[in-house]
Design a protein around this motif. Sequence first.
Motif, short mmCIF file in Angstrom:
data_model
loop_
_atom_site.label_atom_id
_atom_site.label_comp_id
_atom_site.label_asym_id
_atom_site.label_seq_id
_atom_site.Cartn_x
_atom_site.Cartn_y
_atom_site.Cartn_z
N GLU A 60 0.84 -1.20 0.00
CA GLU A 60 0.00 0.00 0.00
C GLU A 60 0.88 1.25 0.00
OE1 GLU A 60 -0.66 -2.66 1.91
OE2 GLU A 60 -2.66 -3.21 1.22
N ALA A 62 4.95 2.31 -0.50
CA ALA A 62 6.25 1.80 -0.92
C ALA A 62 7.31 2.13 0.12
CB ALA A 62 6.63 2.41 -2.26
N GLU A 63 8.16 1.16 0.43
CA GLU A 63 9.29 1.44 1.32
C GLU A 63 10.35 2.24 0.57
OE1 GLU A 63 10.52 -2.34 2.94
OE2 GLU A 63 8.63 -2.57 4.02
N ASN A 64 10.44 2.01 -0.74
CA ASN A 64 11.40 2.70 -1.58
C ASN A 64 10.82 2.75 -2.99
OD1 ASN A 64 13.52 3.55 -3.15
ND2 ASN A 64 14.91 1.87 -2.59
N PRO A 69 8.44 -3.99 -4.96
CA PRO A 69 8.15 -5.36 -5.38
C PRO A 69 6.70 -5.51 -5.87
CG PRO A 69 8.31 -5.23 -2.98
CD PRO A 69 8.65 -3.87 -3.51
N ARG A 116 10.42 -6.05 -9.79
CA ARG A 116 10.44 -4.80 -9.03
C ARG A 116 10.26 -3.65 -10.00
NH1 ARG A 116 12.57 -8.38 -5.78
NH2 ARG A 116 12.76 -7.97 -3.54
N VAL A 143 -0.47 2.62 -5.09
CA VAL A 143 0.73 2.55 -4.25
C VAL A 143 1.12 3.98 -3.89
CG1 VAL A 143 3.15 1.85 -4.08
CG2 VAL A 143 1.54 0.44 -5.36
#
Lengths: 152, 565
Positions: A60, A62-64, A69, A116, A143
């Motif tokens: 939900e 993004a970490e980066n 992914p 990714r 996202v």
Amino acid sequence: MSCGLDRRQVLAFGGGALAVAAFGFSVGPANAANDAAELIAKFTGGKQATTGKVKLDLPEIAENGNTVPMTFSVESPMTESSYVSEVLVVADENPRGGIAHFHFSPASGVAEANTRIRLAKTQNIIAVAKMNDGSFFTATKQVKVTIGGCGG
Amino acid sequence: MLNRRDVLQVGAATAAAVAGSGLGALGTALARQRLTQNELLRFKSLGNVTLLHVADMHGQLLPVTFREPSTNIGVGAARGEPPHITGAAFLKRFHIAAGSAEAHALTPVDFESLARSYGRIGGLDRAATAIKAVRAERGEDRVLLLDGGDTWQGSLGAYRTLGQDMIDCMRLLKPDAMTGHWEFTYGEKRLKEAVAGLGFAFLALNVRDTQWQEPVFDAYKMFEKGGVKVAVLGQAFPYTPVANPRWMIPSWTFGIREEAVHAAVDKARGEGAQLVVLLSHNGFDVDRKLAGRVPGIDVILTGHTHDALPVAIKVGKTLLVASGSHGKFLSRLDLDVRAGAVRGYRYKLIPLFADAIRPDPDMAAMIAKVRAPFAQELAREVGRTESLLYRRGNINGTFDDLICAALIEERDAEISLSPGFRWGTSVLANSPVTVEDIHNATAMTYPQVYRLTMTGARLKEILEDVADNLFNPDPYYQQGGDMVRCGGLGYTIDVAKPAGQRISALTHLGSGAPIEAARDYVVSGWASVNEGVEGPPVWQVVERYIARKQVVRAAPNTTVKVVDA
């Protein structure tokens, strides 16, 4: 920061999609600024895609944003008489809409892949699957790409 | 012989306020002008399994003064629903008498005068007494003690010992399992080492390694309690690498991973679990949504958003428990589990009034031992405050305004930014401000104060970004935390607007002029998630400011206007 990573260099596949690669796989064409809707229209030939059958697994938030992914899978028996032939993935707010275009055959076994992707900002990712009978199915997921910090 | 610990005397004025109102157990105690350990712990036991839950202790070993929020806005489906009600509306909703001990523990209503009447709340030695009492009454073979995480961070001692002070004390309580969030801000190596020495389970089904997506921690653990097979699943804070520095945990990836929760529930049920408990650090609204989408979870012990609710909230067949923060409360949930289903339950959120509950001597000794190396430093008075200092709430609290003022003056900035953390204790008006007080609001592993220029456009972008993390109508897109606090910068926030359109009327308070999108402003702030930030630790800057002023004062913030139409 891993800003140097380019999505074309970090493509990775799940078991099911490994077979796919052997049958040919191409990253989405370099398109002009956000042409996601046009790409979908071209892919479906203007036909309406039905929501369902496609499962799109993305975080939900993004970490980066440089390497998010993504996994998709499409419900299908993947037999000669009923299989997924292609899957188009687009992003509606990236500088270019195209993300990837996957080709499958009954020999793929499953219509599933993971990779990714790079997202410039918060946006929707849309996957459209083409079945061998000419019908289309789709799924969308938003996202969020955030500056980060302040959680507490 | 009665002493202050056995019977807590309360002021006549607060007792009078209770007359004629719907009294709970605590209200009754108050009407008799006494609040005793027996009253607080009284519980008519039920069924065969008892869950005890603590969460979000944030490094607090001693009883605290902690003001609950007056602003806690819910959006989407959560609008107007618990925990998004505060103050008088909260008291009305849960039939709690104004001025009662329960009202003081759960709301900010009449906070200062009630804080002086009822004294501090919490302390791990008080929690130990309560936990021992429940285990003695129920039998240890029926009780599970679960820690929802955010335990090892939030104080000077926790910072200096990398959480070891909290671990040493918690180990005495013998919890059955925990999960985490700020625990991860000590880095991968330290966390792994600490977990190896815990002696109890650290569960986190949603943490995977970035390379192969393989689990880093156990997803769940099976227990046998009261003849019932109990599965406890752990869910760490899903957005740790977003809300906190990702560079500190570079090989781990998180996320809500709803499907992984579903799979773990099914696997545990397949192994014979008759009771499935999710020990979660998702935040209340995320857990409410999750409960409606993943079947088979009997109980979610919520955490992260620091909500304290006097009842368990039911979503379908799932019970949600919210146990507050900073060690103020212990939750007790008795369950009657028969034939693989919960047939009945009874719940109590126990406020640990420190003057009413006897400290457990073993725990008190351990707390004194772990605090000893820093005791002198912690007690040192830096200055005094003339007004109540608190943090918790969606918008600026007075402690944040003090920090923001310190950043502007000490770092010669036009504008300051301070993170919207929900941890940090309160300091009553006309009290000394100690080194401990300052660290309770600032102690963490990326404290550097930066000073740089930002354009007006960038400032708006930051505010919009944080606003969406707090007010996105879909809880899965929320990160928890509150709005970033601003010094020298006023604005209006319209909560219901879409992302990118909530913030308006940005004002440079120094000149009164509107913020210009293209102009550069000198900004000072702390808690950047970027690697390699340089600057003094924030507690040093705040201490220097208070020491220089000697007496500080921060009136409730009026420079942020909230529109909640």
